[in-house]
Design a protein around this motif. Structure first.
Motif, PDB file in Angstrom:
ATOM      1  N   LEU A  55      -0.889   7.446  -9.285  1.00 42.70           N
ATOM      2  CA  LEU A  55      -0.825   6.769  -7.996  1.00 42.70           C
ATOM      3  C   LEU A  55      -1.476   5.395  -8.116  1.00 42.70           C
ATOM      4  O   LEU A  55      -2.574   5.258  -8.661  1.00 42.70           O
ATOM      5  CB  LEU A  55      -1.538   7.581  -6.924  1.00 42.70           C
ATOM      6  CG  LEU A  55      -1.511   7.015  -5.500  1.00 42.70           C
ATOM      7  CD1 LEU A  55      -0.087   6.980  -4.954  1.00 42.70           C
ATOM      8  CD2 LEU A  55      -2.417   7.861  -4.593  1.00 42.70           C
ATOM      9  N   PRO A  77      -3.060   2.100  -6.268  1.00 44.47           N
ATOM     10  CA  PRO A  77      -3.555   1.560  -5.005  1.00 44.47           C
ATOM     11  C   PRO A  77      -2.916   0.216  -4.721  1.00 44.47           C
ATOM     12  O   PRO A  77      -2.382  -0.439  -5.626  1.00 44.47           O
ATOM     13  CB  PRO A  77      -5.058   1.419  -5.257  1.00 44.47           C
ATOM     14  CG  PRO A  77      -5.175   1.212  -6.738  1.00 44.47           C
ATOM     15  CD  PRO A  77      -4.062   2.033  -7.347  1.00 44.47           C
ATOM     16  N   ARG A 116       3.244   0.441   4.000  1.00 46.58           N
ATOM     17  CA  ARG A 116       2.213   1.159   3.256  1.00 46.58           C
ATOM     18  C   ARG A 116       1.495   2.204   4.119  1.00 46.58           C
ATOM     19  O   ARG A 116       0.886   3.135   3.607  1.00 46.58           O
ATOM     20  CB  ARG A 116       1.175   0.160   2.740  1.00 46.58           C
ATOM     21  CG  ARG A 116       1.525  -0.561   1.452  1.00 46.58           C
ATOM     22  CD  ARG A 116       1.556   0.378   0.285  1.00 46.58           C
ATOM     23  NE  ARG A 116       1.292  -0.266  -0.997  1.00 46.58           N
ATOM     24  CZ  ARG A 116       1.206   0.398  -2.136  1.00 46.58           C
ATOM     25  NH1 ARG A 116       1.340   1.709  -2.141  1.00 46.58           N
ATOM     26  NH2 ARG A 116       0.983  -0.232  -3.267  1.00 46.58           N
ATOM     27  N   ASP A 175       2.356  -7.331  -2.667  1.00 45.87           N
ATOM     28  CA  ASP A 175       1.670  -6.275  -3.414  1.00 45.87           C
ATOM     29  C   ASP A 175       2.228  -6.319  -4.838  1.00 45.87           C
ATOM     30  O   ASP A 175       3.412  -6.068  -5.056  1.00 45.87           O
ATOM     31  CB  ASP A 175       1.934  -4.914  -2.770  1.00 45.87           C
ATOM     32  CG  ASP A 175       1.031  -3.817  -3.313  1.00 45.87           C
ATOM     33  OD1 ASP A 175       0.650  -3.896  -4.505  1.00 45.87           O
ATOM     34  OD2 ASP A 175       0.713  -2.887  -2.558  1.00 45.87           O
ATOM     35  N   VAL A 214       8.316   4.503  -3.224  1.00 39.70           N
ATOM     36  CA  VAL A 214       8.869   5.530  -2.345  1.00 39.70           C
ATOM     37  C   VAL A 214       9.261   4.839  -1.041  1.00 39.70           C
ATOM     38  O   VAL A 214       8.401   4.462  -0.241  1.00 39.70           O
ATOM     39  CB  VAL A 214       7.865   6.665  -2.099  1.00 39.70           C
ATOM     40  CG1 VAL A 214       8.535   7.786  -1.294  1.00 39.70           C
ATOM     41  CG2 VAL A 214       7.335   7.221  -3.421  1.00 39.70           C
ATOM     42  N   THR A 222       3.864  16.725  -8.311  1.00 38.23           N
ATOM     43  CA  THR A 222       3.140  15.702  -7.569  1.00 38.23           C
ATOM     44  C   THR A 222       3.874  15.405  -6.274  1.00 38.23           C
ATOM     45  O   THR A 222       5.085  15.160  -6.284  1.00 38.23           O
ATOM     46  CB  THR A 222       3.049  14.404  -8.398  1.00 38.23           C
ATOM     47  OG1 THR A 222       2.359  14.675  -9.626  1.00 38.23           O
ATOM     48  CG2 THR A 222       2.323  13.313  -7.635  1.00 38.23           C
ATOM     49  N   LEU A 247       5.231  13.218  -3.194  1.00 36.05           N
ATOM     50  CA  LEU A 247       5.560  11.822  -2.959  1.00 36.05           C
ATOM     51  C   LEU A 247       5.742  11.604  -1.460  1.00 36.05           C
ATOM     52  O   LEU A 247       6.281  12.469  -0.762  1.00 36.05           O
ATOM     53  CB  LEU A 247       6.866  11.443  -3.676  1.00 36.05           C
ATOM     54  CG  LEU A 247       6.982  11.740  -5.171  1.00 36.05           C
ATOM     55  CD1 LEU A 247       8.372  11.343  -5.668  1.00 36.05           C
ATOM     56  CD2 LEU A 247       5.900  11.016  -5.952  1.00 36.05           C
ATOM     57  N   ALA A 248       5.324  10.429  -0.979  1.00 38.00           N
ATOM     58  CA  ALA A 248       5.459  10.114   0.441  1.00 38.00           C
ATOM     59  C   ALA A 248       5.823   8.644   0.611  1.00 38.00           C
ATOM     60  O   ALA A 248       5.449   7.797  -0.205  1.00 38.00           O
ATOM     61  CB  ALA A 248       4.155  10.429   1.186  1.00 38.00           C
ATOM     62  N   GLY A 281       6.065   4.838   1.326  1.00 38.07           N
ATOM     63  CA  GLY A 281       5.062   3.790   1.270  1.00 38.07           C
ATOM     64  C   GLY A 281       4.191   3.834   0.036  1.00 38.07           C
ATOM     65  O   GLY A 281       3.439   2.882  -0.214  1.00 38.07           O
ATOM     66  N   GLN A 282       4.299   4.889  -0.751  1.00 37.70           N
ATOM     67  CA  GLN A 282       3.490   4.987  -1.969  1.00 37.70           C
ATOM     68  C   GLN A 282       4.148   4.245  -3.129  1.00 37.70           C
ATOM     69  O   GLN A 282       5.359   4.052  -3.165  1.00 37.70           O
ATOM     70  CB  GLN A 282       3.308   6.450  -2.376  1.00 37.70           C
ATOM     71  CG  GLN A 282       2.462   7.274  -1.433  1.00 37.70           C
ATOM     72  CD  GLN A 282       2.366   8.723  -1.879  1.00 37.70           C
ATOM     73  OE1 GLN A 282       3.244   9.234  -2.589  1.00 37.70           O
ATOM     74  NE2 GLN A 282       1.318   9.406  -1.464  1.00 37.70           N
ATOM     75  N   THR A 283       3.306   3.862  -4.088  1.00 35.15           N
ATOM     76  CA  THR A 283       3.793   3.330  -5.361  1.00 35.15           C
ATOM     77  C   THR A 283       3.141   4.129  -6.478  1.00 35.15           C
ATOM     78  O   THR A 283       1.946   4.419  -6.437  1.00 35.15           O
ATOM     79  CB  THR A 283       3.465   1.833  -5.509  1.00 35.15           C
ATOM     80  OG1 THR A 283       2.071   1.608  -5.258  1.00 35.15           O
ATOM     81  CG2 THR A 283       4.282   0.992  -4.545  1.00 35.15           C
ATOM     82  N   TRP A 284       3.947   4.477  -7.495  1.00 37.42           N
ATOM     83  CA  TRP A 284       3.509   5.314  -8.590  1.00 37.42           C
ATOM     84  C   TRP A 284       3.926   4.689  -9.912  1.00 37.42           C
ATOM     85  O   TRP A 284       4.939   3.989  -9.988  1.00 37.42           O
ATOM     86  CB  TRP A 284       4.149   6.707  -8.502  1.00 37.42           C
ATOM     87  CG  TRP A 284       3.713   7.525  -7.339  1.00 37.42           C
ATOM     88  CD1 TRP A 284       4.215   7.493  -6.071  1.00 37.42           C
ATOM     89  CD2 TRP A 284       2.691   8.528  -7.338  1.00 37.42           C
ATOM     90  NE1 TRP A 284       3.567   8.412  -5.271  1.00 37.42           N
ATOM     91  CE2 TRP A 284       2.626   9.055  -6.023  1.00 37.42           C
ATOM     92  CE3 TRP A 284       1.820   9.031  -8.311  1.00 37.42           C
ATOM     93  CZ2 TRP A 284       1.736  10.062  -5.664  1.00 37.42           C
ATOM     94  CZ3 TRP A 284       0.928  10.032  -7.963  1.00 37.42           C
ATOM     95  CH2 TRP A 284       0.884  10.537  -6.653  1.00 37.42           C
TER      96      TRP A 284
END
Length: 338
Positions: A14, A16, A35, A47, A289, A304, A306-307, A309-312
């Motif tokens: 994940l 930030p 986000r 970002d 995502v 894992t 995922l939702a 607004g996330q970045t992985w």
């Protein structure tokens, strides 16, 4: 205390938010909403996801950090094969060869251009230019390329007099819908309109020549020309007239497409849109995502969540992965083909 080694894990990491403050154009609300976090300031419109590229002329600002505070760049250097796989390392070493950004245009961006590789090599000793691409997450108007040949003296006059109206009048305008993609070759003048929220893939540099500066937070004498002076920097501009058909060919207006996007861009970067369940080959990838929720299961069986607004960051070490989620939409951003 001994610092643990920076070994690529077999699961996604994940990331930030990595939002450089005090940029020269406004934006924060759209990115904060995407986000799902409060916005801070008014000029925090970008970002820099999984970035190993600093802002131009700065040693570290713009570089991404892991959740423990260490630089991602150091982790990639420490275990390049684990992160990227042997084919990538043989071709590129421990460099990701792609920079991914989330960009929130709180106002229209200035007309600007990015150098191509020959210009960057000749004048900046840089092996990359800055071809980029946009995946629109919200409707927006963009300006791209000149509609006619623009003589060098006319362009210089526009820039000297900061005649933004003349610049925009001489450019093609495209109205993007959410999901549209646009490839922007290095050298092509462009401006992203107010309200745009895009995922941007680009060559891993921060090289920009600002044709328009008035009204933005830019010192016209000192900034916007890469330290080359305005006269030389304008040599990076593609002043040719592009037909509407040629500019239209840079855009893919098929928001329902899944699978590979940006055909023809594989020598710079790759992007894929995935919805619902799927299976991915092993390989380094930056995930954005876009919508919904779901799961990613790595080769070792670790799942894992995922939702939106996330970045992985997915290492090569995660192996073949499976994603699931009926309403899940993910952009998988990848380096060029080795």
């Amino acid at each position: 205390m001994v610092t643990p080694p920076l070994v690529a894990p077999p699961v996604p990491v994940l990331l930030p938010p990595n939002q450089p403050a005090d940029r020269f154009y406004a934006g924060v609300a759209g990115l904060a909403a995407f986000r799902g976090v409060p916005g801070a300031g008014t000029h925090v419109p970008e970002d820099w996801v999984a970035s190993t590229t600093p802002l131009f002329g700065e040693p570290e600002r713009g570089l991404a950090r892991l959740l423990d505070g260490r630089l991602l760049r150091d982790a990639l250097d420490a275990d390049a094969v684990g992160w990227f796989g042997p084919a990538h390392v043989e071709a590129y070493g421990s460099a990701p060869e792609v920079l991914v950004k989330l960009l929130d245009a709180g106002e229209r961006l200035p007309v600007h251009v990015h150098p191509d590789v020959p210009f960057a090599l000749r004048h900046l000793a840089c092996p990359h230019g800055k071809t980029e691409a946009w995946v629109a997450l919200a409707p927006a108007r963009v300006h791209l390329g000149f509609v006619r040949d623009v003589p060098a003296d006319e362009l210089a006059r526009w820039v000297r007099g900061q005649d933004a109206a003349a610049m925009l009048a001489a450019m093609h305008a495209l109205d993007l819908a959410a999901g549209d993609t646009v490839l922007v070759p290095a050298g092509l003048p462009h401006a992203i309109g107010a309200g745009a929220l895009v995922v941007e893939l680009q060559e891993p540099t921060d090289l920009s020549v600002l044709l328009e500066r008035d009204g933005f937070g830019v010192d016209g004498a000192a900034d916007g020309h890469l330290g080359l002076g305005h006269g030389l920097a304008l040599g990076a501009v593609d002043r040719r007239g592009w037909s509407a058909a040629d500019v239209g060919a840079l855009r893919t207006a098929r928001a329902d497409d899944v699978g590979p996007l940006l055909p023809g861009a594989e020598r710079w970067f790759r992007a894929e849109r995935h919805r619902g369940p799927g299976r991915w080959d092993a390989g380094y990838a930056v995930l954005v995502v876009v919508a919904g929720a779901g799961t990613l299961t790595a080769a070792d069986g670790t799942t894992t969540p995922l939702a939106a607004g996330q970045t992985w960051l997915v290492p090569h070490a995660a192996g073949v992965c499976r994603v699931a989620g009926a309403d899940l939409e993910v952009l998988r951003c990848r380096p060029p083909l080795p």
